[in-house]
Design a protein around this motif. Structure first.
Motif, short mmCIF file in Angstrom:
data_model
loop_
_atom_site.label_atom_id
_atom_site.label_comp_id
_atom_site.label_asym_id
_atom_site.label_seq_id
_atom_site.Cartn_x
_atom_site.Cartn_y
_atom_site.Cartn_z
N PHE A 216 -1.36 -8.06 -1.46
CA PHE A 216 -0.81 -8.68 -2.66
C PHE A 216 -1.92 -8.98 -3.67
CE2 PHE A 216 0.60 -12.96 -4.51
CZ PHE A 216 1.25 -12.37 -5.58
N ILE A 217 -2.99 -9.58 -3.21
CA ILE A 217 -4.10 -9.95 -4.09
C ILE A 217 -4.68 -8.71 -4.78
CG2 ILE A 217 -6.47 -10.82 -4.14
CD1 ILE A 217 -5.61 -12.78 -1.90
N HIS A 218 -4.91 -7.65 -4.03
CA HIS A 218 -5.58 -6.49 -4.61
C HIS A 218 -4.64 -5.59 -5.40
CE1 HIS A 218 -9.44 -7.48 -2.92
NE2 HIS A 218 -8.84 -7.73 -1.77
N SER A 219 -3.37 -5.61 -5.08
CA SER A 219 -2.40 -4.88 -5.91
C SER A 219 -2.31 -5.54 -7.28
CB SER A 219 -1.02 -4.86 -5.24
OG SER A 219 -1.06 -4.16 -4.03
N PRO B 194 0.81 -1.23 0.00
CA PRO B 194 0.00 0.00 0.00
C PRO B 194 0.84 1.27 0.00
CG PRO B 194 -0.20 -1.18 2.09
CD PRO B 194 0.47 -2.10 1.12
N VAL B 195 1.98 1.25 0.68
CA VAL B 195 2.86 2.42 0.66
C VAL B 195 3.45 2.61 -0.73
CG1 VAL B 195 5.01 3.39 1.59
CG2 VAL B 195 3.41 2.24 3.12
N ALA B 196 3.88 1.52 -1.35
CA ALA B 196 4.45 1.59 -2.71
C ALA B 196 3.41 2.08 -3.71
CB ALA B 196 4.97 0.22 -3.11
N ARG B 197 2.18 1.61 -3.59
CA ARG B 197 1.12 2.04 -4.50
C ARG B 197 0.87 3.54 -4.39
NH1 ARG B 197 -3.11 -2.43 -2.60
NH2 ARG B 197 -4.51 -0.65 -2.77
N ALA B 198 0.81 4.04 -3.17
CA ALA B 198 0.56 5.46 -2.96
C ALA B 198 1.70 6.30 -3.54
CB ALA B 198 0.41 5.75 -1.47
N ALA B 199 2.93 5.85 -3.35
CA ALA B 199 4.07 6.59 -3.87
C ALA B 199 4.05 6.65 -5.39
CB ALA B 199 5.38 5.94 -3.38
#
Length: 311
Positions: A116-119, A85-90
């Motif tokens: 992992f599943i939702h990313s 989630p942190v990586a996605r936001a960045a």
């Protein structure tokens, strides 16, 4: 060049630039497969033309969590299972960054399994490296989601009664648009796969077999290994989901029978990334949100300005 950092700085990059001046020597156990992940990453990043200021490495907790301490780039050390989630936001805030998330098999497939599943489902444009040594290493050898059935540990002294999770199959089912497996004992393939993963526009999942000589001697060194792309015994289309699924199942079954299969398993170059989908909906600005921190005249949008009042 971006006002935010050196994104777009076109120059030749040396892999030594990724070795930090403070604590440059990793403290992993001698013989740990994690060394190979770090080496492959340092080789791959210059090949894709990325300098340290264009890279963000986000990690969770565990031996794998030390990765960004030994990689001289932007880094964020999250709590257990929360690197994605942190990586996605960045990535959403600063799309020009090369975002790499990393975690162990316990961190990524257990505690952080839902992320992992939702990313994968949303196809976020990033590379996710999972250090898979079939055990919780940093916390001294507990059974992990990928530990084989019958594996004895401090938490399962009589042997695990559970079948191991199948990470490649789960990744494909969840929606990853690039799925591969490599191993610490195959450094050339590891570098090539990481290059492909970073160049892929979408969620690229790399299951990286990393032997743990301290807490999981049963896994040995993951040798001998077979590259499914180079072997005449395997022929499947990596762009066909059904063929990829069958090959993944065979690969995951073979691992616990002593045969290590590695390679590229699935690639979908046509599926739009999450960022592209959001742009198409008009929900991502053309100018990166991160740039607004450096623009005193930028107008900040708030949720109450974007949504209609509920009546």
């Amino acid at each position: 060049m971006s006002a935010f950092n050196a994104i777009g700085d076109d120059r030749e990059i040396d892999r030594d630039e990724y070795t930090p001046s403070v604590e440059p020597q990793p403290t992993w156990c001698p013989g740990c497969g994690d060394f190979s992940v770090l080496k492959a990453l340092k080789q791959a990043l210059p090949e894709v033309g990325r300098n340290p200021e264009e890279v963000l490495c986000v990690t969770g907790i565990g031996c794998s969590g030390k990765l960004n301490s030994y990689l001289d780039s932007y880094g964020f050390h999250t709590i257990h299972g929360r690197s994605l989630p942190v990586a996605r936001a960045a990535k959403l805030a600063n799309p020009g960054l090369e975002v790499i998330a990393a975690g162990g098999d316990g961190d990524g497939y257990g505690i952080g399994g839902n992320h992992f599943i939702h990313s994968a489902r949303e196809n976020h444009d990033m590379t996710y490296i999972v250090f898979n040594n079939e055990v919780f290493g940093l916390t001294k050898g507990q059974t992990s989601p990928t530990s084989p059935k019958g594996h004895k540990s401090k938490t399962q002294p009589s042997g695990s009664a559970k079948d191991p999770l199948r990470p490649l199959s789960m990744s494909l089912t969840a929606g990853s648009s690039y799925v591969a497996r490599t191993a610490a004992v195959n450094p050339n393939q590891a570098k090539e796969i990481l290059v492909e993963a970073m160049e892929h526009d979408g969620f690229a999942h790399v299951d990286f077999l990393t032997q743990c000589p301290t807490w999981n001697k049963d896994a040995r060194q993951y040798v001998p290994y077979v590259d499914v792309q180079e072997s005449d015994d395997y022929d499947f289309d990596i762009t066909d989901r059904r063929e990829a699924a069958e090959m993944m199942y065979e690969t995951e079954s073979a691992l616990y029978e002593g045969e290590v299969l590695t390679g590229r398993y699935y690639v979908d170059e046509d599926r739009p990334s999450y960022q592209e989908e959001k742009h198409a909906l008009g929900e991502l600005p053309d100018e990166p949100v991160a740039e607004r921190y450096f623009d005193d005249d930028a107008e900040w949008e708030r949720s109450y300005d974007l949504l209609e009042r509920h009546t």
